[in-house]
Motif scaffolding. Structure first.
Motif, PDB file in Angstrom:
ATOM      1  N   GLU A  65      16.455  48.581 -17.368  1.00 30.37           N
ATOM      2  CA  GLU A  65      16.693  47.053 -16.982  1.00 30.37           C
ATOM      3  C   GLU A  65      15.854  46.318 -18.259  1.00 30.37           C
ATOM      4  OE1 GLU A  65      17.077  46.837 -11.997  1.00 30.37           O
ATOM      5  OE2 GLU A  65      15.400  45.497 -13.300  1.00 30.37           O
ATOM      6  N   PRO A  66      16.732  46.073 -19.421  1.00 28.44           N
ATOM      7  CA  PRO A  66      16.157  45.460 -20.322  1.00 28.44           C
ATOM      8  C   PRO A  66      15.507  44.048 -19.827  1.00 28.44           C
ATOM      9  CG  PRO A  66      18.328  44.593 -20.606  1.00 28.44           C
ATOM     10  CD  PRO A  66      18.143  45.936 -18.651  1.00 28.44           C
ATOM     11  N   ASP A  67      13.805  43.974 -20.315  1.00 26.89           N
ATOM     12  CA  ASP A  67      13.294  42.856 -19.833  1.00 26.89           C
ATOM     13  C   ASP A  67      13.628  41.756 -21.298  1.00 26.89           C
ATOM     14  OD1 ASP A  67      12.252  43.973 -21.782  1.00 26.89           O
ATOM     15  OD2 ASP A  67       9.796  43.872 -20.996  1.00 26.89           O
ATOM     16  N   ALA A  68      12.930  40.788 -21.217  1.00 28.51           N
ATOM     17  CA  ALA A  68      13.085  39.132 -21.674  1.00 28.51           C
ATOM     18  C   ALA A  68      13.134  40.035 -23.071  1.00 28.51           C
ATOM     19  CB  ALA A  68      12.024  38.361 -21.390  1.00 28.51           C
ATOM     20  N   TYR A  69      11.874  40.653 -23.513  1.00 27.97           N
ATOM     21  CA  TYR A  69      11.679  41.328 -25.198  1.00 27.97           C
ATOM     22  C   TYR A  69      12.483  42.065 -25.638  1.00 27.97           C
ATOM     23  CZ  TYR A  69       7.309  38.311 -23.882  1.00 27.97           C
ATOM     24  OH  TYR A  69       6.680  37.677 -22.867  1.00 27.97           O
ATOM     25  N   ASP A  70      13.865  43.330 -25.119  1.00 31.90           N
ATOM     26  CA  ASP A  70      14.643  43.945 -25.294  1.00 31.90           C
ATOM     27  C   ASP A  70      15.639  42.977 -25.977  1.00 31.90           C
ATOM     28  OD1 ASP A  70      13.325  46.136 -23.266  1.00 31.90           O
ATOM     29  OD2 ASP A  70      13.097  45.199 -25.519  1.00 31.90           O
ATOM     30  N   ASP A  71      15.603  42.974 -27.049  1.00 31.85           N
ATOM     31  CA  ASP A  71      17.585  42.925 -28.331  1.00 31.85           C
ATOM     32  C   ASP A  71      17.910  43.414 -27.941  1.00 31.85           C
ATOM     33  OD1 ASP A  71      17.996  40.793 -30.673  1.00 31.85           O
ATOM     34  OD2 ASP A  71      19.254  40.679 -28.373  1.00 31.85           O
ATOM     35  N   LEU A  72      19.273  44.156 -27.181  1.00 29.71           N
ATOM     36  CA  LEU A  72      20.023  45.280 -27.126  1.00 29.71           C
ATOM     37  C   LEU A  72      21.333  44.589 -27.476  1.00 29.71           C
ATOM     38  CD1 LEU A  72      18.962  47.658 -24.962  1.00 29.71           C
ATOM     39  CD2 LEU A  72      18.440  48.032 -27.203  1.00 29.71           C
TER      40      LEU A  72
END
Lengths: 268, 400
Positions: free
Chosen positions: A250-257
């Motif tokens: 689960e991408p968290d807030a700091y991931d930019d995919l």
């Protein structure tokens, strides 16, 4: 040197000039071919038969087949000695020759033929003559046709010389300095053709083959990761209970995919 | 750490926005879905034939010459309906290679071939084509151990049993839809590819009987026969659109070797002023007419170094569309030039056609050299020793 000149089949062009004559080289090549057991045909146009045969000993002389175009080229005396049709017919008869075995055809000289025959016909006939081995199916390198042509350089312009050079597989230019003759040899090797692959396992000093007993012993050997067939099946086809591994991310807030921005958009 | 990360992501996102904006302003090319390679794109307006693609400049349909480097120099490829003339090098070593690349590309993309020669049998020429480097090529050679174990596809593998359920590689000849392939010159093309392809051969000594009872006419008899042969093939196989039942359009690749040499019966290499001065030029004119009205592309090699009359060379160049000249260094003084020591010769792009265009692309790279490595034929700009001089100058500066 003579062997290397005769190694490649096809047309061997001997270019000579007034200072450095080439007929002696032609005769040396003829002698070499005759001693190797090849059939030798000579088309003599420039000098008489007696003069040409001078210098050969009797066993070589008996092997040479001489087609005389010097004495009576236009068949005026009508004795039936010369072939009707002149030099072109003589060349075509050589093309149609069907005896097996390696053969050497010496043309003395190409210059005379060039002056008496249309150039394109001569080129096409020379090409057919020197590629006879391919007409008779696959032949081993020993069954080649050698065509030796003597050409006097000073009689022709750059056009004919260039064309005959491009047709020839080997070209020898005779020149010299200070009384010493030298030959400049040019080989045109065609692209090598793979005739047959040699089996690399022959002629080895060690044994690569297995006897029957050795083969059985090899087959019955159990290898470390060779499981029983049940275990193999179990590993290959996972049953209902086992799940293949999954990754839950689960991408968290700091991931930019960004799915719509693949890397090959980068302007690098 | 979090702040830095957010900072970097924000710059990245703005950067990507800027890039997208600039891209939108420069081109109107919109990417729709997966990248379309070759001709599989459904948005192509032209007929999708395997091995062709439209030119980005003028929309002309292009085929590959077999050498991607040469394709790039010619502006993307060879336009369908045009003639590529190769001026042979002096000892005829490298021009047959370009000829073979063109034919090999035709076999790999499934085009029909027409090979004409007066010197070699076309079947022999096809045997000598280079092998393509395809990604999913499967190896045919297996040693005897594997042969004993793997006779059918459902035989259990002894050591590699984990791969048993993977699909078996297909052994049929692969037809590729890519544009431009690479070839390995040290290997021959596999026999299955030649047998699966469609080709027609024209070998002059077989077609013309060697009698002298031919009246001289304005066009050489060999050329007349060749033109008739090409016309028949184009008509019978429907390359000119005459056969409407044809379901799948295809390209005809024509290769003519050593045109203009005396083996074709032409005199132009012999003397400067000869009777058949215009045979070759008439042939080229008629050939180009045939090509323009059909889906075909042609490669011709001409020994221009042997043609005595310079005017004929100029006429032949004008009558062809794309002209590439090869100059090999063998026997010339350039062999010892240090600039060219890594290369085998120079390649000159003498002419590029203007097709449906007012201007044409003139390459700004004038001097190009080629090199035949063991497996590959490469074309590049010769690297000069400028770098070496620059380095020594820089050392001088640092010392000060």
């Amino acid at each position: 040197m003579l062997e290397s000149l005769l190694a490649l089949g096809g047309l061997v062009l001997l270019r000579d000039s007034v200072e450095w004559e080439g007929r002696s080289l032609l005769k040396a090549l003829i002698k070499k071919s005759a001693l190797c057991g090849e059939q030798v045909h000579i088309l003599g146009c420039e000098v008489s038969e007696e003069e040409f045969r001078e210098g050969f000993d009797s066993n070589i002389n008996s092997r040479l087949v001489y087609h005389d175009l010097f004495r009576d080229p236009l068949n005026w005396s009508e004795t039936g000695e010369t072939l009707p049709g002149g030099p072109l017919e003589a060349l075509r008869a050589l093309c149609r020759r069907t005896d097996p075995g390696p053969v050497t055809i010496a043309l003395d000289s190409l210059s005379w033929l060039l002056l008496h025959l249309p150039c394109t016909t001569l080129c096409q006939t020379l090409h057919t003559l020197s590629h006879q081995d391919s007409c008779h199916g696959d032949s081993s390198p020993g069954e080649q046709v050698h065509v030796l042509g003597l050409l006097h350089e000073e009689l022709h312009g750059p056009g004919p010389l260039g064309v005959l050079s491009s047709l020839a597989q080997t070209e020898v230019t005779l020149s010299g300095a200070m009384g010493q003759a030298s030959a400049h040899i040019l080989y045109r090797r065609p692209q090598q053709r793979l005739t047959h692959q040699m089996d690399p396992t022959t002629h080895l000093t060690f044994n690569l083959r297995l006897s029957k007993k050795e083969r059985e012993a090899k087959d019955s050997l159990t290898l470390p990761f060779q499981f029983s067939s049940e275990k193999q099946q179990a590993l290959l086809c996972p049953g209902l209970g086992q799940a293949t591994s999954h990754i839950f991310y689960e991408p968290d807030a700091y991931d930019d995919l960004d799915q719509e921005d693949p890397d090959d958009d980068l302007d690098v | 750490m979090a702040a830095a990360a957010s900072c970097s992501t924000s710059t990245r996102s703005t950067g990507s926005v800027v890039v997208a904006a600039s891209r939108n302003s420069v081109t109107s090319f919109q990417r729709r879905g997966p990248r379309a390679s070759g001709t599989d794109s459904g948005c192509s307006r032209l007929v999708s034939i395997a091995g062709t693609r439209p030119s980005v400049r003028n929309g002309q349909l292009l085929v590959s010459t077999g050498l991607p480097a040469l394709d790039q120099l010619l502006g993307g490829g060879l336009a369908v309906g045009t003639v590529l003339l190769i001026e042979e090098d002096k000892y005829n070593i490298y021009s047959p290679l370009l000829f073979k690349y063109f034919l090999a590309e035709g076999i790999v993309t499934g085009h029909t071939l027409l090979v004409a020669s007066a010197k070699e049998d076309p079947a022999d020429i096809l045997q000598e084509l280079p092998a393509p480097l395809l990604d999913d090529n499967c190896k045919k050679e297996c040693d005897e151990d594997i042969c004993n174990h793997k006779t059918e596809s459902n035989i259990k593998m002894k050591i590699a049993w984990r791969y048993q359920l993977l699909p078996k590689m297909e052994a049929r000849p692969v037809s590729s839809s890519r544009f431009g392939h690479y070839y390995d010159v040290s290997k021959r093309i596999p026999q299955e590819l030649i047998e699966a392809s469609k080709w027609h051969g024209f070998f002059l000594p077989e077609k013309i009987s060697s009698t002298l009872n031919l009246e001289p006419c304005s066009l050489n008899h060999g050329y007349i026969k060749l033109l008739q042969f090409i016309q028949n093939i184009i008509y019978e196989e429907g390359f000119d659109g005459s056969n409407p039942q044809k379901k799948q359009k295809n390209i005809l690749r024509i290769g003519i070797q050593n045109l203009g040499s005396p083996l074709w019966g032409d005199d132009i290499c012999w003397t400067e002023n000869c009777d058949s001065n215009h045979s070759l030029t008439k042939f080229l004119y008629m050939l180009r007419g045939l090509l323009r009205s059909s889906l075909s592309a042609c490669i011709i090699t001409v020994p221009t170094h042997l043609i005595q009359n310079k005017a004929i060379i100029a006429r032949v160049t004008n009558l062809s569309d794309t002209v590439v000249g090869l100059e090999s260094f063998i026997g010339s003084e350039k062999e010892t030039n240090p600039l060219y020591k890594d290369y085998h010769g120079l390649i000159h792009i003498r002419q590029i056609p203007q097709l449906n265009n007012l201007i044409y692309d003139v390459s700004d790279v004038k001097d190009l050299a080629f090199k035949l490595k063991r497996k590959l034929f490469t074309i590049e700009k010769p690297r000069c020793c400028y770098n070496l001089q620059n380095r020594t100058r820089l050392c001088g500066l640092i010392r000060v």
